[in-house]
Design an enzyme around this catalytic site. Sequence first.
Site, short mmCIF file in Angstrom:
data_model
loop_
_atom_site.label_atom_id
_atom_site.label_comp_id
_atom_site.label_asym_id
_atom_site.label_seq_id
_atom_site.Cartn_x
_atom_site.Cartn_y
_atom_site.Cartn_z
N LYS A 41 -48.05 -19.99 -15.53
CA LYS A 41 -46.91 -20.25 -14.96
C LYS A 41 -46.48 -19.62 -13.33
O LYS A 41 -45.80 -19.92 -12.86
CB LYS A 41 -45.84 -19.20 -15.51
CG LYS A 41 -45.93 -19.01 -17.14
CD LYS A 41 -45.13 -18.02 -18.02
CE LYS A 41 -44.84 -18.85 -19.12
NZ LYS A 41 -44.38 -17.43 -19.87
N ARG A 90 -33.66 -11.93 -27.29
CA ARG A 90 -32.34 -11.65 -26.08
C ARG A 90 -30.87 -12.86 -26.91
O ARG A 90 -31.15 -12.83 -28.35
CB ARG A 90 -32.75 -11.99 -25.02
CG ARG A 90 -33.21 -10.79 -24.30
CD ARG A 90 -33.59 -11.52 -22.97
NE ARG A 90 -34.49 -12.82 -22.84
CZ ARG A 90 -34.77 -12.92 -22.10
NH1 ARG A 90 -34.65 -12.76 -20.97
NH2 ARG A 90 -35.63 -14.73 -22.28
N SER A 128 -36.46 -12.36 -16.08
CA SER A 128 -37.88 -11.44 -14.66
C SER A 128 -37.24 -12.51 -13.55
O SER A 128 -36.56 -12.70 -12.57
CB SER A 128 -39.24 -11.76 -15.05
OG SER A 128 -39.48 -11.22 -15.89
O1 PNS Z 1 -43.26 -12.91 -20.99
P1 PNS Z 1 -43.49 -13.92 -21.50
O2 PNS Z 1 -43.61 -15.49 -20.49
O3 PNS Z 1 -42.56 -15.39 -22.48
O4 PNS Z 1 -44.25 -13.94 -22.38
C1 PNS Z 1 -45.39 -15.02 -23.17
C2 PNS Z 1 -46.57 -14.46 -23.62
C3 PNS Z 1 -47.17 -13.92 -22.82
C4 PNS Z 1 -46.61 -13.75 -25.16
C5 PNS Z 1 -47.60 -15.59 -24.42
O5 PNS Z 1 -47.39 -17.05 -23.38
C6 PNS Z 1 -48.47 -15.17 -25.16
O6 PNS Z 1 -48.92 -14.47 -25.59
N1 PNS Z 1 -49.90 -16.04 -23.93
C7 PNS Z 1 -51.28 -15.70 -24.42
C8 PNS Z 1 -52.07 -16.94 -25.32
C9 PNS Z 1 -51.86 -16.82 -26.40
O7 PNS Z 1 -51.26 -15.89 -27.02
N2 PNS Z 1 -50.66 -18.08 -26.66
C10 PNS Z 1 -50.97 -18.44 -27.96
C11 PNS Z 1 -49.66 -18.40 -27.98
S1 PNS Z 1 -48.79 -18.61 -28.15
#
Ligand code: PNS
Length: 162
Positions: A41, A90, A128
């Site tokens: 990101k 949300r 964010s």
């Molecule tokens: O705030 P965000 O960016 O929507 O959060 C996304 C997050 C960090 C919760 C998600 O990308 C995540 O769980 N990342 C860790 C990697 C993972 O487990 N990926 C598989 C599940 S999608």
Amino acid sequence: MKRAVTPGTFDPITNGHLDVISRAAQLVDEVVVAVAASRKKGPLFSLEERTRLAREATAHLPNVRVEPFDGLLVDFAHEIGATIVVKGLRAVTDFEYEFQQTALNYQLSPELETVFIMSPPQYMYLSSSIVREIASMNDEKLESFAPDCVCKALREKFSSRR
Ligand code: PNS
């Protein structure tokens, strides 16, 4: 001890995140706010900065701690002994994305439960990225959207970029 994990990129943590975290903290014994590296990101704040800001913003919540993680959420949840993932929901636009992530996490770890806390109206469209955009335009109303430590960090970040 019931431990929940509230994952996110937290780039940076907003008042909407804090609302979800505080609500989760009333439902379980301990909440671990998991700050994801989310390298793809290209976050504005480093993982260390995001973790520090989340720690400062949640310092008033006694059963909340903040930890950075890099890798799969399900692995991190097992590592820290969390049995529940709590996420905020949300607007309807969140649904598809959250649905996919939850389905994947259930496949990876069927015993890890995911629950959603719906945002109250004032945080329904807060993210964010909106907070970063408002800060980049030097808006004085930033404090309505993010905790003071985050507003200060955003102002420093953008003033050094101007
Ligand atoms: O705030 P965000 O960016 O929507 O959060 C996304 C997050 C960090 C919760 C998600 O990308 C995540 O769980 N990342 C860790 C990697 C993972 O487990 N990926 C598989 C599940 S999608």
